[in-house]
Design a protein around this motif. Structure first.
Motif, PDB file in Angstrom:
ATOM      1  N   ASN A  29       0.846  -1.185   0.000  1.00 31.46           N
ATOM      2  CA  ASN A  29       0.000   0.000   0.000  1.00 31.46           C
ATOM      3  C   ASN A  29       0.887   1.242   0.000  1.00 31.46           C
ATOM      4  O   ASN A  29       1.834   1.342   0.790  1.00 31.46           O
ATOM      5  N   LEU A  30       0.602   2.160  -0.892  1.00 34.42           N
ATOM      6  CA  LEU A  30       1.426   3.361  -1.051  1.00 34.42           C
ATOM      7  C   LEU A  30       1.517   4.165   0.235  1.00 34.42           C
ATOM      8  O   LEU A  30       2.563   4.747   0.538  1.00 34.42           O
ATOM      9  N   LEU A  31       0.446   4.214   1.012  1.00 32.10           N
ATOM     10  CA  LEU A  31       0.412   5.061   2.197  1.00 32.10           C
ATOM     11  C   LEU A  31       0.915   4.355   3.454  1.00 32.10           C
ATOM     12  O   LEU A  31       1.684   4.915   4.216  1.00 32.10           O
ATOM     13  N   SER A  32       0.492   3.117   3.646  1.00 30.86           N
ATOM     14  CA  SER A  32       0.830   2.411   4.880  1.00 30.86           C
ATOM     15  C   SER A  32       2.056   1.509   4.759  1.00 30.86           C
ATOM     16  O   SER A  32       2.669   1.158   5.762  1.00 30.86           O
ATOM     17  N   GLY A  33       2.384   1.099   3.542  1.00 31.06           N
ATOM     18  CA  GLY A  33       3.477   0.149   3.348  1.00 31.06           C
ATOM     19  C   GLY A  33       3.084  -1.286   3.627  1.00 31.06           C
ATOM     20  O   GLY A  33       3.915  -2.185   3.544  1.00 31.06           O
ATOM     21  N   ARG A  34       1.810  -1.528   3.919  1.00 31.36           N
ATOM     22  CA  ARG A  34       1.355  -2.880   4.205  1.00 31.36           C
ATOM     23  C   ARG A  34       1.349  -3.728   2.931  1.00 31.36           C
ATOM     24  O   ARG A  34       0.985  -3.254   1.875  1.00 31.36           O
ATOM     25  N   ARG A  35       1.752  -4.978   3.093  1.00 30.06           N
ATOM     26  CA  ARG A  35       1.915  -5.871   1.958  1.00 30.06           C
ATOM     27  C   ARG A  35       0.594  -6.538   1.575  1.00 30.06           C
ATOM     28  O   ARG A  35      -0.174  -6.939   2.445  1.00 30.06           O
ATOM     29  N   TYR A  36       0.354  -6.695   0.281  1.00 31.08           N
ATOM     30  CA  TYR A  36      -0.835  -7.399  -0.201  1.00 31.08           C
ATOM     31  C   TYR A  36      -0.575  -8.897  -0.169  1.00 31.08           C
ATOM     32  O   TYR A  36       0.486  -9.364  -0.565  1.00 31.08           O
ATOM     33  N   LEU A  50       0.014  -4.522 -17.451  1.00 29.38           N
ATOM     34  CA  LEU A  50      -0.960  -3.940 -18.375  1.00 29.38           C
ATOM     35  C   LEU A  50      -0.794  -2.429 -18.506  1.00 29.38           C
ATOM     36  O   LEU A  50      -1.099  -1.857 -19.554  1.00 29.38           O
ATOM     37  N   ARG A  51      -0.315  -1.773 -17.455  1.00 28.80           N
ATOM     38  CA  ARG A  51      -0.153  -0.310 -17.530  1.00 28.80           C
ATOM     39  C   ARG A  51       1.310   0.099 -17.685  1.00 28.80           C
ATOM     40  O   ARG A  51       1.632   1.284 -17.615  1.00 28.80           O
ATOM     41  N   GLY A  52       2.216  -0.870 -17.848  1.00 25.47           N
ATOM     42  CA  GLY A  52       3.616  -0.553 -18.074  1.00 25.47           C
ATOM     43  C   GLY A  52       4.272   0.154 -16.911  1.00 25.47           C
ATOM     44  O   GLY A  52       5.164   0.986 -17.104  1.00 25.47           O
ATOM     45  N   SER A  53       3.849  -0.163 -15.703  1.00 25.59           N
ATOM     46  CA  SER A  53       4.372   0.500 -14.515  1.00 25.59           C
ATOM     47  C   SER A  53       5.533  -0.280 -13.924  1.00 25.59           C
ATOM     48  O   SER A  53       5.610  -1.502 -14.039  1.00 25.59           O
ATOM     49  N   ALA A  54       6.434   0.423 -13.253  1.00 30.43           N
ATOM     50  CA  ALA A  54       7.521  -0.215 -12.517  1.00 30.43           C
ATOM     51  C   ALA A  54       7.376   0.039 -11.022  1.00 30.43           C
ATOM     52  O   ALA A  54       8.304  -0.217 -10.254  1.00 30.43           O
ATOM     53  N   LEU A  55       6.218   0.535 -10.606  1.00 30.08           N
ATOM     54  CA  LEU A  55       5.994   0.899  -9.209  1.00 30.08           C
ATOM     55  C   LEU A  55       5.010  -0.072  -8.563  1.00 30.08           C
ATOM     56  O   LEU A  55       3.826  -0.070  -8.906  1.00 30.08           O
ATOM     57  N   PRO A  56       5.437  -0.892  -7.603  1.00 31.65           N
ATOM     58  CA  PRO A  56       4.532  -1.852  -6.956  1.00 31.65           C
ATOM     59  C   PRO A  56       3.773  -1.236  -5.780  1.00 31.65           C
ATOM     60  O   PRO A  56       3.605  -1.865  -4.742  1.00 31.65           O
ATOM     61  N   ILE A 146       5.884   8.437  -2.904  1.00 31.35           N
ATOM     62  CA  ILE A 146       6.646   7.414  -3.636  1.00 31.35           C
ATOM     63  C   ILE A 146       8.072   7.336  -3.097  1.00 31.35           C
ATOM     64  O   ILE A 146       8.608   6.240  -2.868  1.00 31.35           O
ATOM     65  N   GLN A 147       8.704   8.478  -2.887  1.00 33.51           N
ATOM     66  CA  GLN A 147      10.070   8.483  -2.383  1.00 33.51           C
ATOM     67  C   GLN A 147      10.149   7.887  -0.981  1.00 33.51           C
ATOM     68  O   GLN A 147      11.078   7.138  -0.654  1.00 33.51           O
TER      69      GLN A 147
END
Length: 316
Positions: A29-36, A50-56, A146-147
Motif C-alpha cells: 500500500n502506497l500510504l501504509s506500506g502494508r503488503r498485499y 498492463l499499464r507498463g508501470s515499474a511501481l509496486p 513514492i520516495q
C-alpha cells in the motif's frame, strides 16, 4: 480478461516479474506500506504489466483523495480480493482486520473456519476492491509518498545471498524427493518425485529456485495432499488437455506467489508451449482464472505459508 488473453496470444506471461530489490519487490500500500497477501500479488503483477508501470505501490480512491491525490483521467483500477468474515447466527459482517485484499482463499470462495462445535461458527467470503497504481495517480503529495515508500522498502530488503539461502532452505524442507540430472524439469506423480537438471545448467540461482518452486507447486496436487487432477498431458485432447492446461496455470501462478514470498521473483524459462492452452481455457471459462488463483494460493500456502501479521510481513 480480453487484455489478458491478447497478451497471452502475443506470447507474454504478464504476471511474471523480476525481483526488484531497489523497490523492495513486494506489492504494498502506497500510504501504509502494508503488503498485499494471498493471491493478490498475481493480480497486481498483471495490473502493473498492463499499464507498463515499474511501481509496486497501490491505494484505494478514498484514501488517495484524502491526501489530494487522484487517478488520471482514463485510468483503470485493478480489483483485488478483500476477505469478509461472516458469523453464523449473527447479522453483522466483519471486514477482516488485514484490510484490503489480504486474501487467504481464492477469489469468490467461502471458507469455513473455527470449531464446528462452537456457538459462533464463521466463514470467509471475498469481495472485489478497486486499487490504483502509483503510476496512474497525480497530485502534489504523490512524489513525496513514492520516495518515502522507496526508501522504506529499500531499507527492508534482504541481501541477495540471504534471500537465495532462505529459498534453498524452504524448498529443501518440502517433503518431496528432488533428483538433479538430465535435461528436463518435471514432477513425476507416480514416484512422487521432482526431477531437475543439474544446478549448473541454470543461468542463475533465481532461475533454479523458480523452476524448483514450479515443480514443487505441481507436487502439492498429489492425491495425498491437495488432490488436484494431474491426469492431463501435453498434446492431450478434450478433458485431458483442459486438465493439463489448468494444472500448468496453477503451477505458473503458484510459482509467482512463491517467488513473491521467497523474494526471488519468477524468472523461469518461458513455457511458450502452454500459452495457447491457457488462451483456450480462459476463453472457454473466464472465471477459471479466479478459481485457479485459489488453487495456486492453497498450493503456495502448503510450501511456504505467509508470515503472521504480527511479524509485519503482511497487511494491505
Amino acid at each position: 480478461m480480453a487484455s489478458l488473453i491478447a497478451l497471452l496470444e502475443a506470447g507474454t506471461t504478464p504476471w511474471r516479474r523480476e525481483w526488484d530489490a531497489a523497490a523492495g519487490g513486494h506489492h504494498v500500500n502506497l500510504l501504509s506500506g502494508r503488503r498485499y497477501r494471498g493471491a493478490n500479488p498475481v493480480l497486481l503483477s498483471l495490473g502493473m504489466h498492463l499499464r507498463g508501470s515499474a511501481l509496486p505501490y497501490w491505494c484505494g480512491f478514498a484514501e488517495a483523495k484524502a491526501l489530494g491525490i487522484f487517478p488520471r483521467k482514463g485510468s483503470k483500477a485493478v480489483h483485488v480480493q478483500r476477505p469478509q468474515v461472516h458469523q453464523r447466527g449473527e447479522s453483522r459482517l466483519v471486514e477482516a482486520a488485514s484490510g484490503e485484499g489480504s486474501g487467504h482463499a481464492g477469489a469468490g470462495e467461502a471458507t469455513a473456519c473455527g470449531d464446528a462445535a462452537s456457538a459462533g461458527r464463521s466463514w470467509v467470503s471475498y469481495r472485489p476492491v478497486a486499487l490504483f497504481n502509483a503510476a496512474d495517480l497525480e497530485g502534489e503529495a504523490l512524489e513525496g509518498l513514492i520516495q518515502k515508500r522507496r526508501q522504506a522498502e529499500g531499507l527492508a530488503v534482504k541481501p541477495e545471498p540471504e534471500r537465495l539461502a532462505a529459498a534453498e532452505a524452504v524448498l529443501s524442507r518440502w517433503p518431496v524427493e528432488v533428483r538433479f540430472g538430465g535435461d528436463r524439469a518435471c514432477y513425476l506423480p507416480g514416484p512422487d518425485r521432482i526431477q531437475l537438471p543439474e544446478r549448473a545448467a541454470f543461468h542463475s540461482a533465481g532461475a533454479l529456485y523458480s523452476t524448483w518452486a514450479h515443480e514443487a507447486i505441481h507436487s502439492t496436487g498429489h492425491s495425498s495432499r491437495l488432490a488436484r487432477d494431474l491426469s492431463g498431458g501435453m498434446g492431450a485432447d478434450g478433458n485431458g488437455g483442459r486438465a493439463y492446461a489448468r494444472e500448468e496455470l496453477v503451477a505458473e501462478l503458484g510459482t509467482v506467489l512463491l517467488g513473491d514470498r521467497l523474494e526471488i521473483g519468477s524468472a523461469m524459462a518461458n513455457h511458450a508451449a502452454y500459452l495457447g492452452h491457457w488462451v483456450e481455457l480462459l476463453k472457454e471459462s473466464p472465471r477459471v482464472l479466479l478459481q485457479v488463483l485459489g488453487d495456486a494460493r492453497r498450493a503456495a500456502d502448503l510450501i511456504c505459508p505467509e508470515a503472521p501479521e504480527s511479524a509485519g510481513a503482511c497487511l494491505c
